[in-house]
Design a protein around this motif. Structure first.
Motif, PDB file in Angstrom:
ATOM      1  N   GLY A  85       6.241   7.238   8.990  1.00  0.00           N
ATOM      2  CA  GLY A  85       6.279   5.859   9.462  1.00  0.00           C
ATOM      3  C   GLY A  85       4.919   5.191   9.427  1.00  0.00           C
ATOM      4  O   GLY A  85       3.891   5.807   9.130  1.00  0.00           O
ATOM      5  N   GLY A  86       4.936   3.897   9.737  1.00  0.00           N
ATOM      6  CA  GLY A  86       3.696   3.131   9.834  1.00  0.00           C
ATOM      7  C   GLY A  86       2.927   3.085   8.532  1.00  0.00           C
ATOM      8  O   GLY A  86       3.463   2.735   7.489  1.00  0.00           O
ATOM      9  N   ASP A  87       1.674   3.506   8.598  1.00  0.00           N
ATOM     10  CA  ASP A  87       0.786   3.406   7.432  1.00  0.00           C
ATOM     11  C   ASP A  87       0.756   4.683   6.587  1.00  0.00           C
ATOM     12  O   ASP A  87      -0.088   4.834   5.722  1.00  0.00           O
ATOM     13  N   TRP A  88       1.706   5.590   6.817  1.00  0.00           N
ATOM     14  CA  TRP A  88       1.697   6.888   6.124  1.00  0.00           C
ATOM     15  C   TRP A  88       1.645   6.727   4.612  1.00  0.00           C
ATOM     16  O   TRP A  88       0.842   7.395   3.950  1.00  0.00           O
ATOM     17  N   HIS A  89       2.474   5.857   4.038  1.00  0.00           N
ATOM     18  CA  HIS A  89       2.504   5.716   2.577  1.00  0.00           C
ATOM     19  C   HIS A  89       1.156   5.238   2.035  1.00  0.00           C
ATOM     20  O   HIS A  89       0.670   5.754   1.030  1.00  0.00           O
ATOM     21  N   LEU A  90       0.555   4.270   2.698  1.00  0.00           N
ATOM     22  CA  LEU A  90      -0.751   3.786   2.247  1.00  0.00           C
ATOM     23  C   LEU A  90      -1.802   4.895   2.325  1.00  0.00           C
ATOM     24  O   LEU A  90      -2.603   5.073   1.399  1.00  0.00           O
ATOM     25  N   LEU A  91      -1.780   5.653   3.401  1.00  0.00           N
ATOM     26  CA  LEU A  91      -2.734   6.752   3.534  1.00  0.00           C
ATOM     27  C   LEU A  91      -2.506   7.818   2.469  1.00  0.00           C
ATOM     28  O   LEU A  91      -3.469   8.381   1.924  1.00  0.00           O
ATOM     29  N   LYS A  92      -1.252   8.089   2.126  1.00  0.00           N
ATOM     30  CA  LYS A  92      -0.963   9.048   1.063  1.00  0.00           C
ATOM     31  C   LYS A  92      -1.432   8.533  -0.296  1.00  0.00           C
ATOM     32  O   LYS A  92      -1.949   9.302  -1.105  1.00  0.00           O
ATOM     33  N   GLN A 149      -3.970   6.622  -0.785  1.00  0.00           N
ATOM     34  CA  GLN A 149      -5.428   6.811  -0.753  1.00  0.00           C
ATOM     35  C   GLN A 149      -5.795   8.273  -0.978  1.00  0.00           C
ATOM     36  O   GLN A 149      -6.718   8.589  -1.735  1.00  0.00           O
ATOM     37  N   GLU A 150      -5.068   9.175  -0.330  1.00  0.00           N
ATOM     38  CA  GLU A 150      -5.323  10.608  -0.510  1.00  0.00           C
ATOM     39  C   GLU A 150      -5.130  11.015  -1.972  1.00  0.00           C
ATOM     40  O   GLU A 150      -5.974  11.727  -2.545  1.00  0.00           O
ATOM     41  N   GLU A 151      -4.051  10.549  -2.575  1.00  0.00           N
ATOM     42  CA  GLU A 151      -3.771  10.915  -3.969  1.00  0.00           C
ATOM     43  C   GLU A 151      -4.793  10.307  -4.920  1.00  0.00           C
ATOM     44  O   GLU A 151      -5.164  10.928  -5.914  1.00  0.00           O
ATOM     45  N   ILE A 152      -5.287   9.118  -4.636  1.00  0.00           N
ATOM     46  CA  ILE A 152      -6.348   8.523  -5.468  1.00  0.00           C
ATOM     47  C   ILE A 152      -7.611   9.380  -5.372  1.00  0.00           C
ATOM     48  O   ILE A 152      -8.295   9.576  -6.384  1.00  0.00           O
ATOM     49  N   GLY A 153      -7.899   9.882  -4.197  1.00  0.00           N
ATOM     50  CA  GLY A 153      -9.047  10.778  -4.044  1.00  0.00           C
ATOM     51  C   GLY A 153      -8.887  12.036  -4.879  1.00  0.00           C
ATOM     52  O   GLY A 153      -9.831  12.494  -5.536  1.00  0.00           O
ATOM     53  N   ALA A 155      -3.200  14.352 -14.931  1.00  0.00           N
ATOM     54  CA  ALA A 155      -1.826  13.887 -15.143  1.00  0.00           C
ATOM     55  C   ALA A 155      -0.988  14.072 -13.880  1.00  0.00           C
ATOM     56  O   ALA A 155      -0.228  13.179 -13.492  1.00  0.00           O
ATOM     57  N   MET A 156      -1.131  15.221 -13.223  1.00  0.00           N
ATOM     58  CA  MET A 156      -0.354  15.494 -12.012  1.00  0.00           C
ATOM     59  C   MET A 156      -0.733  14.534 -10.884  1.00  0.00           C
ATOM     60  O   MET A 156       0.126  14.044 -10.141  1.00  0.00           O
ATOM     61  N   GLU A 157      -2.011  14.252 -10.759  1.00  0.00           N
ATOM     62  CA  GLU A 157      -2.452  13.331  -9.706  1.00  0.00           C
ATOM     63  C   GLU A 157      -2.059  11.892 -10.022  1.00  0.00           C
ATOM     64  O   GLU A 157      -1.737  11.121  -9.110  1.00  0.00           O
ATOM     65  N   MET A 158      -2.067  11.518 -11.307  1.00  0.00           N
ATOM     66  CA  MET A 158      -1.564  10.191 -11.676  1.00  0.00           C
ATOM     67  C   MET A 158      -0.100  10.062 -11.266  1.00  0.00           C
ATOM     68  O   MET A 158       0.322   9.021 -10.744  1.00  0.00           O
ATOM     69  N   ALA A 159       0.667  11.107 -11.512  1.00  0.00           N
ATOM     70  CA  ALA A 159       2.075  11.096 -11.117  1.00  0.00           C
ATOM     71  C   ALA A 159       2.204  10.910  -9.607  1.00  0.00           C
ATOM     72  O   ALA A 159       3.047  10.135  -9.137  1.00  0.00           O
ATOM     73  N   ASP A 160       1.372  11.608  -8.841  1.00  0.00           N
ATOM     74  CA  ASP A 160       1.409  11.456  -7.383  1.00  0.00           C
ATOM     75  C   ASP A 160       1.099  10.020  -6.970  1.00  0.00           C
ATOM     76  O   ASP A 160       1.784   9.449  -6.117  1.00  0.00           O
ATOM     77  N   VAL A 161       0.075   9.425  -7.572  1.00  0.00           N
ATOM     78  CA  VAL A 161      -0.318   8.054  -7.210  1.00  0.00           C
ATOM     79  C   VAL A 161       0.828   7.086  -7.509  1.00  0.00           C
ATOM     80  O   VAL A 161       1.219   6.283  -6.658  1.00  0.00           O
TER      81      VAL A 161
END
Length: 116
Positions: A36-43, A45-49, A74-80
């Motif tokens: 909930g809340g800002d979880w998706h945005l934080l994820k 950001q985490e995946e961009i890192g 490639a895997m991290e692009m998929a996550d983002v």
């Protein structure tokens, strides 16, 4: 081009996001994660890192081993991308409409330029 193609740059997007959401729902259920809340945005950001780390390794600008780094990129692009899709769904944002408005309008500009 048919009407769907003109109005939906990614016509199969919503069913695809349904599949991603089912996977994300399982993740929440199995791991007890509150999304909930800002979880998706934080994820996002985490995946961009993580993408940045993999990219730095792939381009030889990291202490990390470059072997397999292209695959990791490639895997991290998929996550983002998938987290962006899930965030849009969570926020009730129509990405097809946003892409049409923000990007696809330039196709007409390019047609006009080509015919000038």
């Amino acid at each position: 081009m048919n009407d769907v193609t003109m109005t939906q740059p990614l016509p199969g997007l919503e069913p695809f996001i349904d599949r991603l959401k089912a996977i994300s729902d399982r993740y929440e259920r199995v791991h007890g994660i509150d999304r909930g809340g800002d979880w998706h945005l934080l994820k996002v950001q985490e995946e961009i890192g993580e993408l940045t780390q993999a990219y730095l390794a792939m381009t030889g600008r990291s202490r990390r081993d470059a072997d397999g780094a292209r695959h990791e990129v490639a895997m991290e692009m998929a996550d983002v991308v998938c987290m962006i899709f899930l965030m849009a769904r969570d926020q009730g944002i129509d990405l097809n409409a946003a892409i049409q408005e923000k990007w696809m309008k330039w196709e007409q500009v390019m047609r006009d330029e080509a015919s000038a």
